[in-house]
Design an enzyme around this catalytic site. Sequence first.
Site, short mmCIF file in Angstrom:
data_model
loop_
_atom_site.label_atom_id
_atom_site.label_comp_id
_atom_site.label_asym_id
_atom_site.label_seq_id
_atom_site.Cartn_x
_atom_site.Cartn_y
_atom_site.Cartn_z
N THR A 199 0.84 -1.21 0.00
CA THR A 199 0.00 0.00 0.00
C THR A 199 0.87 1.26 0.00
OG1 THR A 199 -1.79 -1.10 1.12
CG2 THR A 199 -1.61 1.25 1.51
N GLY A 229 -10.63 -2.87 3.38
CA GLY A 229 -9.64 -2.73 4.47
C GLY A 229 -9.70 -1.37 5.13
N1 ASP Z 1 -3.95 -2.01 4.81
C1 ASP Z 1 -4.27 -2.63 3.56
C2 ASP Z 1 -5.53 -3.43 3.69
O1 ASP Z 1 -5.73 -4.02 4.72
C3 ASP Z 1 -3.19 -3.52 3.05
C4 ASP Z 1 -1.82 -2.91 2.97
O2 ASP Z 1 -1.47 -2.05 3.76
O3 ASP Z 1 -1.06 -3.33 2.09
O4 ASP Z 1 -6.29 -3.47 2.75
#
Ligand code: ASP
Length: 366
Positions: A199, A229
């Site tokens: 992300t 998410g």
């Molecule tokens: N926080 C993101 C999610 O849970 C994933 C990530 O940080 O890569 O969708």
Amino acid sequence: MIRSTFAVIAMLCWAGTVMAQTEAEPEKGRWSIAIHGGAGTLERDRITPEKDAEIRAALNQALAIGSKILDDGGSAMDAITATIVSMENDPNFNAGKGAVFTWDRTNELDTSIMDGSDLSAGAAASINGTKNPILLARAVKDHSPHVMLSGEGANQFSREQGLEQVPPEYYATPYRLEQIDRLLSKEVSAADIDYKFGTVGAVAMDSQGHMAAGTSTGGMTGKRWGRIGDSPVIGAGTYADDRSCAISATGSGEYFIRLGVAHEICTRIRIRFPAAIAEAQLAVPKDSDGNYTYVIHASEFMLPDEEIQQIADDVIAELGTLGGDGGIIYATPWGQAGYSFNTPGMYRGRATSGGEASVAIYGDEQ
Ligand code: ASP
């Protein structure tokens, strides 16, 4: 002069942990920015030297784009938007091009943005078709009466706003396709694949003292049933408030939602000093209409670096206690920019008007 006089009064009102900021300000105005490209099991033996160099170059480029806007006097909102667009366009990250695949081998992107000057925010969840999801979050904030749109409705809004559209296959990279195929054929578990969260996010303070935060992601590999998410959830993955801080998160989103991580950190910072601000305000003279001649702003107070870091670390430690992995980047109204994470590494970078600029991957780097 008036500002610094009252800053000194304010300082005296809360000796010890509050400091006047005015003397140290460089001519062009202070700014700071921090970025991330995901956290996880980022260890030297899991990343080739070529990939290491490629990621650092991408982080440096994104940081330079945001820094230039801030250095030219641009807004924190514009700086983080352009920074995130740059990382969304880079296939190395799990956002825009290079987003992970769902269980159904589709891409469902999540994103959000927040302006700390007025607490306005925009978010979009489970979208596709928009080339740069962060621009859709910004359009929701700027051109709709809502904070969060999702799915087909959000895609339609994106088209109506004239945002650049791409075909579904645009997001795909051979690496992400291989990941989902290995997961679906049960060769590996989701935990093996999401050992690094890709992300992207950016937080900044501009030379006007305004804060902004934004986050963009493809979510978790193999997600099902319309799972959303933390990244598009204001208060969980993204938060900005001129009175406290700007936060963007990455990691196991369910835990960030449950703790409201981004808002929690900002709140812990904000409640450290409102009493001192109120007290300092009482010392400001009033004009003939009975209005204060000057409004004390939070940026005239300062929490020391160690306190900010401790607050962020405490919340991330709590996340770990629940079972969550990941981290956050922060910027404060006092020009600090930094990170906290409980994973072995985090793709990250930060820069300030003082001339500092650095990127890092592994936990043992500064
Ligand atoms: N926080 C993101 C999610 O849970 C994933 C990530 O940080 O890569 O969708």
